[in-house]
Design a protein around this motif. Sequence first.
Motif, PDB file in Angstrom:
ATOM      1  N   ASP A 149       0.807  -1.218   0.000  1.00  0.00           N
ATOM      2  CA  ASP A 149       0.000   0.000   0.000  1.00  0.00           C
ATOM      3  C   ASP A 149       0.839   1.266   0.000  1.00  0.00           C
ATOM      4  OD1 ASP A 149      -2.325  -1.464  -0.025  1.00  0.00           O
ATOM      5  OD2 ASP A 149      -2.560  -1.445   2.154  1.00  0.00           O
ATOM      6  N   THR A 150       2.124   1.167   0.309  1.00  0.00           N
ATOM      7  CA  THR A 150       2.982   2.350   0.354  1.00  0.00           C
ATOM      8  C   THR A 150       3.895   2.452  -0.868  1.00  0.00           C
ATOM      9  OG1 THR A 150       4.752   1.221   1.586  1.00  0.00           O
ATOM     10  CG2 THR A 150       2.983   2.236   2.870  1.00  0.00           C
ATOM     11  N   LEU A 151       3.838   1.474  -1.747  1.00  0.00           N
ATOM     12  CA  LEU A 151       4.708   1.455  -2.914  1.00  0.00           C
ATOM     13  C   LEU A 151       3.993   1.994  -4.152  1.00  0.00           C
ATOM     14  CD1 LEU A 151       6.351  -2.089  -2.617  1.00  0.00           C
ATOM     15  CD2 LEU A 151       7.411   0.109  -2.064  1.00  0.00           C
ATOM     16  N   LYS A 152       4.762   2.567  -5.047  1.00  0.00           N
ATOM     17  CA  LYS A 152       4.212   2.906  -6.352  1.00  0.00           C
ATOM     18  C   LYS A 152       3.972   1.610  -7.124  1.00  0.00           C
ATOM     19  CE  LYS A 152       6.475   7.408  -6.835  1.00  0.00           C
ATOM     20  NZ  LYS A 152       7.402   8.233  -7.651  1.00  0.00           N
ATOM     21  N   PRO A 153       2.884   1.520  -7.880  1.00  0.00           N
ATOM     22  CA  PRO A 153       2.614   0.299  -8.650  1.00  0.00           C
ATOM     23  C   PRO A 153       3.780  -0.087  -9.556  1.00  0.00           C
ATOM     24  CG  PRO A 153       0.711   1.744  -8.672  1.00  0.00           C
ATOM     25  CD  PRO A 153       1.810   2.517  -8.031  1.00  0.00           C
ATOM     26  N   GLU A 154       4.449   0.918 -10.112  1.00  0.00           N
ATOM     27  CA  GLU A 154       5.593   0.641 -10.991  1.00  0.00           C
ATOM     28  C   GLU A 154       6.717  -0.073 -10.246  1.00  0.00           C
ATOM     29  OE1 GLU A 154       3.326   4.133 -12.584  1.00  0.00           O
ATOM     30  OE2 GLU A 154       4.106   3.543 -10.619  1.00  0.00           O
ATOM     31  N   THR A 155       6.870   0.242  -8.954  1.00  0.00           N
ATOM     32  CA  THR A 155       7.898  -0.413  -8.146  1.00  0.00           C
ATOM     33  C   THR A 155       7.557  -1.878  -7.928  1.00  0.00           C
ATOM     34  OG1 THR A 155       8.420   1.661  -7.000  1.00  0.00           O
ATOM     35  CG2 THR A 155       9.106  -0.385  -5.929  1.00  0.00           C
ATOM     36  N   VAL A 156       6.289  -2.148  -7.653  1.00  0.00           N
ATOM     37  CA  VAL A 156       5.835  -3.528  -7.475  1.00  0.00           C
ATOM     38  C   VAL A 156       6.092  -4.335  -8.738  1.00  0.00           C
ATOM     39  CG1 VAL A 156       3.842  -5.019  -7.037  1.00  0.00           C
ATOM     40  CG2 VAL A 156       4.091  -2.867  -5.776  1.00  0.00           C
ATOM     41  N   ILE A 157       5.742  -3.755  -9.865  1.00  0.00           N
ATOM     42  CA  ILE A 157       5.916  -4.454 -11.147  1.00  0.00           C
ATOM     43  C   ILE A 157       7.389  -4.707 -11.432  1.00  0.00           C
ATOM     44  CG2 ILE A 157       5.589  -4.263 -13.647  1.00  0.00           C
ATOM     45  CD1 ILE A 157       3.040  -2.593 -12.987  1.00  0.00           C
ATOM     46  N   GLY A 172       2.053 -17.696  -8.632  1.00  0.00           N
ATOM     47  CA  GLY A 172       0.853 -17.408  -7.854  1.00  0.00           C
ATOM     48  C   GLY A 172       0.990 -16.181  -6.973  1.00  0.00           C
ATOM     49  N   SER A 173       1.980 -16.194  -6.076  1.00  0.00           N
ATOM     50  CA  SER A 173       2.127 -15.107  -5.113  1.00  0.00           C
ATOM     51  C   SER A 173       2.604 -13.813  -5.766  1.00  0.00           C
ATOM     52  CB  SER A 173       3.083 -15.521  -3.992  1.00  0.00           C
ATOM     53  OG  SER A 173       4.277 -16.058  -4.529  1.00  0.00           O
ATOM     54  N   ALA A 174       3.621 -13.908  -6.627  1.00  0.00           N
ATOM     55  CA  ALA A 174       4.123 -12.701  -7.290  1.00  0.00           C
ATOM     56  C   ALA A 174       3.126 -12.203  -8.334  1.00  0.00           C
ATOM     57  CB  ALA A 174       5.472 -12.976  -7.939  1.00  0.00           C
ATOM     58  N   GLY A 175       2.497 -13.135  -9.043  1.00  0.00           N
ATOM     59  CA  GLY A 175       1.580 -12.757 -10.113  1.00  0.00           C
ATOM     60  C   GLY A 175       0.392 -11.954  -9.621  1.00  0.00           C
ATOM     61  N   GLU A 176      -0.182 -12.346  -8.494  1.00  0.00           N
ATOM     62  CA  GLU A 176      -1.327 -11.607  -7.959  1.00  0.00           C
ATOM     63  C   GLU A 176      -0.950 -10.166  -7.628  1.00  0.00           C
ATOM     64  OE1 GLU A 176      -4.916 -13.902  -5.953  1.00  0.00           O
ATOM     65  OE2 GLU A 176      -3.132 -13.861  -4.675  1.00  0.00           O
ATOM     66  N   LEU A 177       0.224  -9.991  -7.019  1.00  0.00           N
ATOM     67  CA  LEU A 177       0.651  -8.637  -6.654  1.00  0.00           C
ATOM     68  C   LEU A 177       0.923  -7.785  -7.888  1.00  0.00           C
ATOM     69  CD1 LEU A 177       3.042  -9.511  -3.678  1.00  0.00           C
ATOM     70  CD2 LEU A 177       0.807  -8.400  -3.536  1.00  0.00           C
ATOM     71  N   VAL A 178       1.562  -8.377  -8.890  1.00  0.00           N
ATOM     72  CA  VAL A 178       1.834  -7.636 -10.128  1.00  0.00           C
ATOM     73  C   VAL A 178       0.529  -7.289 -10.838  1.00  0.00           C
ATOM     74  CG1 VAL A 178       2.918  -7.755 -12.403  1.00  0.00           C
ATOM     75  CG2 VAL A 178       4.137  -8.637 -10.408  1.00  0.00           C
ATOM     76  N   ALA A 179      -0.391  -8.233 -10.875  1.00  0.00           N
ATOM     77  CA  ALA A 179      -1.679  -7.972 -11.519  1.00  0.00           C
ATOM     78  C   ALA A 179      -2.420  -6.833 -10.825  1.00  0.00           C
ATOM     79  CB  ALA A 179      -2.527  -9.242 -11.527  1.00  0.00           C
ATOM     80  N   ALA A 180      -2.380  -6.835  -9.498  1.00  0.00           N
ATOM     81  CA  ALA A 180      -3.023  -5.757  -8.739  1.00  0.00           C
ATOM     82  C   ALA A 180      -2.370  -4.415  -9.049  1.00  0.00           C
ATOM     83  CB  ALA A 180      -2.950  -6.052  -7.246  1.00  0.00           C
ATOM     84  N   ALA A 181      -1.054  -4.424  -9.220  1.00  0.00           N
ATOM     85  CA  ALA A 181      -0.348  -3.187  -9.560  1.00  0.00           C
ATOM     86  C   ALA A 181      -0.733  -2.708 -10.959  1.00  0.00           C
ATOM     87  CB  ALA A 181       1.159  -3.402  -9.466  1.00  0.00           C
ATOM     88  N   TYR A 182      -0.899  -3.650 -11.881  1.00  0.00           N
ATOM     89  CA  TYR A 182      -1.340  -3.272 -13.231  1.00  0.00           C
ATOM     90  C   TYR A 182      -2.713  -2.594 -13.183  1.00  0.00           C
ATOM     91  CZ  TYR A 182       2.307  -5.586 -16.001  1.00  0.00           C
ATOM     92  OH  TYR A 182       3.489  -5.932 -16.604  1.00  0.00           O
ATOM     93  N   LEU A 183      -3.600  -3.095 -12.330  1.00  0.00           N
ATOM     94  CA  LEU A 183      -4.921  -2.484 -12.218  1.00  0.00           C
ATOM     95  C   LEU A 183      -4.809  -1.061 -11.688  1.00  0.00           C
ATOM     96  CD1 LEU A 183      -7.044  -5.428 -10.778  1.00  0.00           C
ATOM     97  CD2 LEU A 183      -7.098  -4.491 -13.100  1.00  0.00           C
ATOM     98  N   GLN A 184      -3.857  -0.830 -10.783  1.00  0.00           N
ATOM     99  CA  GLN A 184      -3.701   0.513 -10.217  1.00  0.00           C
ATOM    100  C   GLN A 184      -3.241   1.530 -11.248  1.00  0.00           C
ATOM    101  OE1 GLN A 184      -1.040  -0.090  -6.839  1.00  0.00           O
ATOM    102  NE2 GLN A 184      -2.771  -0.182  -5.429  1.00  0.00           N
ATOM    103  N   ILE A 185      -2.515   1.083 -12.262  1.00  0.00           N
ATOM    104  CA  ILE A 185      -2.055   2.021 -13.295  1.00  0.00           C
ATOM    105  C   ILE A 185      -2.900   1.899 -14.564  1.00  0.00           C
ATOM    106  CG2 ILE A 185       0.296   2.153 -12.411  1.00  0.00           C
ATOM    107  CD1 ILE A 185       1.171   0.161 -14.526  1.00  0.00           C
ATOM    108  N   ASN A 186      -4.097   1.345 -14.404  1.00  0.00           N
ATOM    109  CA  ASN A 186      -5.080   1.279 -15.488  1.00  0.00           C
ATOM    110  C   ASN A 186      -4.573   0.496 -16.699  1.00  0.00           C
ATOM    111  OD1 ASN A 186      -7.624   1.798 -16.569  1.00  0.00           O
ATOM    112  ND2 ASN A 186      -6.923   3.653 -17.627  1.00  0.00           N
ATOM    113  N   GLN A 187      -4.021  -0.686 -16.418  1.00  0.00           N
ATOM    114  CA  GLN A 187      -3.633  -1.609 -17.485  1.00  0.00           C
ATOM    115  C   GLN A 187      -4.369  -2.940 -17.259  1.00  0.00           C
ATOM    116  OE1 GLN A 187       0.527  -1.992 -18.414  1.00  0.00           O
ATOM    117  NE2 GLN A 187       0.942   0.179 -18.078  1.00  0.00           N
TER     118      GLN A 187
END
Length: 233
Positions: A149-157, A172-187
Amino acid sequence: MAVTPQTNQAFLREVDEELRRDEALKFARRNGPLLIGALVAGLIAFGAYLLWQNWQAQQAGADGAKFGKTVEQLSRGDVKGAEKPLSELAASSHEGYRVGARFLQADVALQKNDLKAAARIFGEVASDSGVSPAFRNLALIRQTSAEFDTLKPETVIARLKPLAVKDGPWLGSAGELVAAAYLQINQPQQAANLFAMIAEDDKLPETLRTRAAQMAGTLGVDAIKDSGDKKPQ
């Protein structure tokens, strides 16, 4: 509330045994040329090695016993009583127990809702070049999860995209977090593709695959048929 240990003890013992085998191989490679021409010196070195190996085994056994007792303490909710042995194990010469203790310390911080402390501990493991890549990758994922919640989505990706690959152990674990970050940057398409990839991987837990299939579906990608659901026979 008791802390549920997230480290498999049997796996740690296997890692510890593998570490001792690697240390033995390094010892032989380092000293082999010197022993070829000196039988007596070789015998002495071999005897010394056997003593050293025995000492290592005793130390590993002691750390293993302490680790097991500490896990029991945490499972009973005795966090205070586990603090000292965890600190001692975190300085162990055996990677499995050392890293396991650090993970448990981070788990305790998470239980206290101290996400900053947990992320710091996971980050220390992830950045330790002396730790096996598997442990470092797991620590990086858990660090990112703790501070998501404190990171920029680009950093997560940037951190986790290399781990979120098809048929990879961390999909599984990394993919969910990356996918959530993609949603935050409207991808949404990038996110949907990752969720679908997770849903199609039959090596992942069914609950994770079902959740990923549902997420992919909401984003316009039909992954239900590939999510591993089977009709009763």
